[in-house]
Design an enzyme around this catalytic site. Structure first.
Site, PDB file in Angstrom:
ATOM      1  N   HIS A 145       4.028  24.927   0.028  1.00 11.90           N
ATOM      2  CA  HIS A 145       4.943  24.897   0.828  1.00 11.90           C
ATOM      3  C   HIS A 145       4.713  25.400   2.286  1.00 11.90           C
ATOM      4  O   HIS A 145       3.941  26.466   2.271  1.00 11.90           O
ATOM      5  CB  HIS A 145       6.288  25.623   0.430  1.00 11.90           C
ATOM      6  CG  HIS A 145       6.168  27.163  -0.066  1.00 11.90           C
ATOM      7  ND1 HIS A 145       5.592  27.332  -1.295  1.00 11.90           N
ATOM      8  CD2 HIS A 145       6.647  28.015   0.750  1.00 11.90           C
ATOM      9  CE1 HIS A 145       5.802  28.747  -1.185  1.00 11.90           C
ATOM     10  NE2 HIS A 145       6.246  29.179   0.043  1.00 11.90           N
ATOM     11  N   HIS A 159       6.128  27.247   5.555  1.00 11.96           N
ATOM     12  CA  HIS A 159       7.381  27.900   6.400  1.00 11.96           C
ATOM     13  C   HIS A 159       7.279  27.470   7.937  1.00 11.96           C
ATOM     14  O   HIS A 159       6.426  27.476   8.422  1.00 11.96           O
ATOM     15  CB  HIS A 159       7.110  29.347   6.278  1.00 11.96           C
ATOM     16  CG  HIS A 159       6.991  29.889   5.113  1.00 11.96           C
ATOM     17  ND1 HIS A 159       8.333  30.499   4.607  1.00 11.96           N
ATOM     18  CD2 HIS A 159       6.380  30.078   3.985  1.00 11.96           C
ATOM     19  CE1 HIS A 159       8.368  30.790   3.252  1.00 11.96           C
ATOM     20  NE2 HIS A 159       6.955  30.686   3.039  1.00 11.96           N
TER      21      HIS A 159
END
Length: 143
Positions: A101, A103
């Protein structure tokens, strides 16, 4: 992956404030945001790290990062934003979230008090040359 919270969010088995999705990626608000609008962008298929993903998917993830970052900048008139991606526990990738992922962390000038803090020291030229040559050689062998 059955016990991955991000896979559960992708499957809509767990709640999330979804901002954007396409057939391969999903962007949603972080449940513990560092700043207002802190967003996570994930591939819909489970990969533990970004280097586990095929290049084409990594490109799609960053296309979504670009699109969502642009929207955040526009809506909140940001002073900037930080992109943070961590691979592995040593790099602070959350142990309970082994799903690649990115951010997107909006920055609001001096008001956000966010410290991404690392302190580095200058490295001598010989060390830099050695590192650059070693990595270039690895990249050339992959070509």
């Amino acid at each position: 992956m059955a016990d991955c919270v991000f896979c559960s969010i992708v499957a809509e088995d767990s709640p999330a404030y979804r901002l954007y999705e396409d057939e391969r990626t999903l962007a949603f608000l972080d449940i513990e945001p560092a700043t207002r609008g802190h967003t996570l962008v994930v591939p819909k298929t489970h990969y533990e790290t970004t280097t586990d993903m095929p290049e084409s998917l990594a490109g799609r993830v960053f296309k979504t990062v670009h699109r969502v970052s642009d929207a955040l900048e526009s809506v909140y008139q940001l002073d900037g934003f930080a992109l943070v991606q961590e691979n592995g526990v040593t790099a602070n990738q959350d142990v309970p979230v082994p799903h690649a992922h990115i951010h997107i962390i909006p920055r609001y000038g001096d008001d956000d008090a966010l410290d991404l803090g690392w302190s580095g020291e200058r490295v001598d030229e010989t060390t830099q040359q050695e590192i650059a040559a070693t990595v270039r050689d690895e990249l050339a062998s992959d070509a």
